[in-house]
Design an enzyme around this catalytic site. Sequence first.
Site, PDB file in Angstrom:
ATOM      1  N   LYS A  16      -0.179  58.067  64.181  1.00  0.00           N
ATOM      2  CA  LYS A  16      -1.013  58.175  62.991  1.00  0.00           C
ATOM      3  C   LYS A  16      -0.218  58.687  61.796  1.00  0.00           C
ATOM      4  O   LYS A  16      -0.455  58.274  60.661  1.00  0.00           O
ATOM      5  CB  LYS A  16      -2.200  59.113  63.239  1.00  0.00           C
ATOM      6  CG  LYS A  16      -3.430  58.464  63.843  1.00  0.00           C
ATOM      7  CD  LYS A  16      -4.039  57.424  62.896  1.00  0.00           C
ATOM      8  CE  LYS A  16      -4.559  58.087  61.630  1.00  0.00           C
ATOM      9  NZ  LYS A  16      -4.506  57.171  60.483  1.00  0.00           N
ATOM     10  N   HIS A  41       4.501  53.311  63.110  1.00  0.00           N
ATOM     11  CA  HIS A  41       4.898  52.734  64.396  1.00  0.00           C
ATOM     12  C   HIS A  41       6.009  51.695  64.241  1.00  0.00           C
ATOM     13  O   HIS A  41       5.754  50.498  64.295  1.00  0.00           O
ATOM     14  CB  HIS A  41       3.667  52.112  65.055  1.00  0.00           C
ATOM     15  CG  HIS A  41       3.875  51.647  66.454  1.00  0.00           C
ATOM     16  ND1 HIS A  41       4.944  52.037  67.248  1.00  0.00           N
ATOM     17  CD2 HIS A  41       3.136  50.806  67.233  1.00  0.00           C
ATOM     18  CE1 HIS A  41       4.846  51.468  68.420  1.00  0.00           C
ATOM     19  NE2 HIS A  41       3.775  50.710  68.438  1.00  0.00           N
ATOM     20  N   CYS A  49      -6.577  53.846  62.330  1.00  0.00           N
ATOM     21  CA  CYS A  49      -5.469  52.923  62.602  1.00  0.00           C
ATOM     22  C   CYS A  49      -4.146  53.547  62.165  1.00  0.00           C
ATOM     23  O   CYS A  49      -4.078  54.190  61.119  1.00  0.00           O
ATOM     24  CB  CYS A  49      -5.661  51.625  61.828  1.00  0.00           C
ATOM     25  SG  CYS A  49      -7.280  50.852  61.992  1.00  0.00           S
ATOM     26  N   CYS A  95       5.398  47.509  72.350  1.00  0.00           N
ATOM     27  CA  CYS A  95       5.481  48.882  71.843  1.00  0.00           C
ATOM     28  C   CYS A  95       6.163  49.843  72.811  1.00  0.00           C
ATOM     29  O   CYS A  95       6.457  50.977  72.441  1.00  0.00           O
ATOM     30  CB  CYS A  95       4.084  49.400  71.522  1.00  0.00           C
ATOM     31  SG  CYS A  95       3.140  48.286  70.471  1.00  0.00           S
TER      32      CYS A  95
END
Length: 390
Positions: free
Chosen positions: A330, A334, A204, A81
């Site tokens: 959020k 992502h 998540c 990431c």
Amino acid sequence: MKDSVAIIGMGCSKFGERWDCGISDLMLESVSEAYKDAGVGPQDIEAVFYGNGFAHGVAATAVADTLKLDGVPIFRNENYCTSGHIALIEAILAVASGKYKVVMALGAEKLKDTGYPGLGVGRGTSTVMEARRTAPGSFALIGTRYFHEYGLSYEEGRSTIGKIAVKNHKNGMLSPRAHFHKEITLDDVLNAPMIASPLGLFDCCGNSDGSACAIITTAEIAKSFRDDPIYVKGFGSAMDGYSPLYKPNFSWTSFGALVNSSKSAYEMAGIKNPREEIDIAEVHDCFSVTEMLIYEDFGFSERGKAREDIENGFFELDGGLPVNTDGGLKCFGHPVGASGIRMTYEIYKQLQHKVDNPNRQVKNATRGLSHTFGGPPQISALLILGNEKG
């Protein structure tokens, strides 16, 4: 290194389920905006540093084919990431070395076309030690241990991290380019379907498609491009020698990569008290509990005191240190390789006082931090930027 390199232009695509376009279209959205913002063109770019997790071809051919930068070196990295931040750091080092004057850092990802499930059904590099491990399953252990270590009941802990999700969704409502625009309540968070206890659905982040781009040059010539360049104050990256999950007696309430990367960046930037000296931050909120842990590992909150800061609104848009002012992962989702540069885009615009929605602008912000955290997790990378030298 401090104040020797500057960002003179940035661009960011709309993030979301971009079924209407391919990865080349996403790149062109962010690169075109960055060219215009910096007042440069493809003829000015001497090298490209590309962060991408799911190649869409091999090497960096997607970039070469899209941008037509014939003969220009293009370096692709995959670092979980943190790939976007690593591309930025590589670009900064390339300029600081004196090899190049003007370079591009680019991150792009088209995850929705891959079928990548995000929440996952089990993965890992070891089929024995990581069988059925999932991202929410791993990060959920942080919450369970943190609640135990600092005396929070299950209900108190879920309510605490749930307020982070509420904050980020509220901020995301003010971000036109975010994937999700949905204001939620704490009851929504607590009553959502459970993913991996104590993490519910709204704890998540999701997957999405997106791209972001930065044009970087030396601080010495930055003002020949624009009046308000943003200067690199410091950066840091650290990778644990092996997955923390394998370490005997691992605490689950602190990660060495987070502590070491932030320490390195603070030293370079000359920051002694990040809680007081950082005006705004974008941190890796892949899960609400991750953002809470980062508050403490980055020195924004004292050990075990993040809950008090959350309850007091310290990280809200009008708080002492606003965090994830654009809604974070959020609300943007992502797209792995793009996220670090997208988060830096928010800091860049905030420090120029040119955020796309004035209701999200942090008043008088002069110094900001952007950050991503990746792997099991195992690697952390961050930048510290400022709008003035010194």
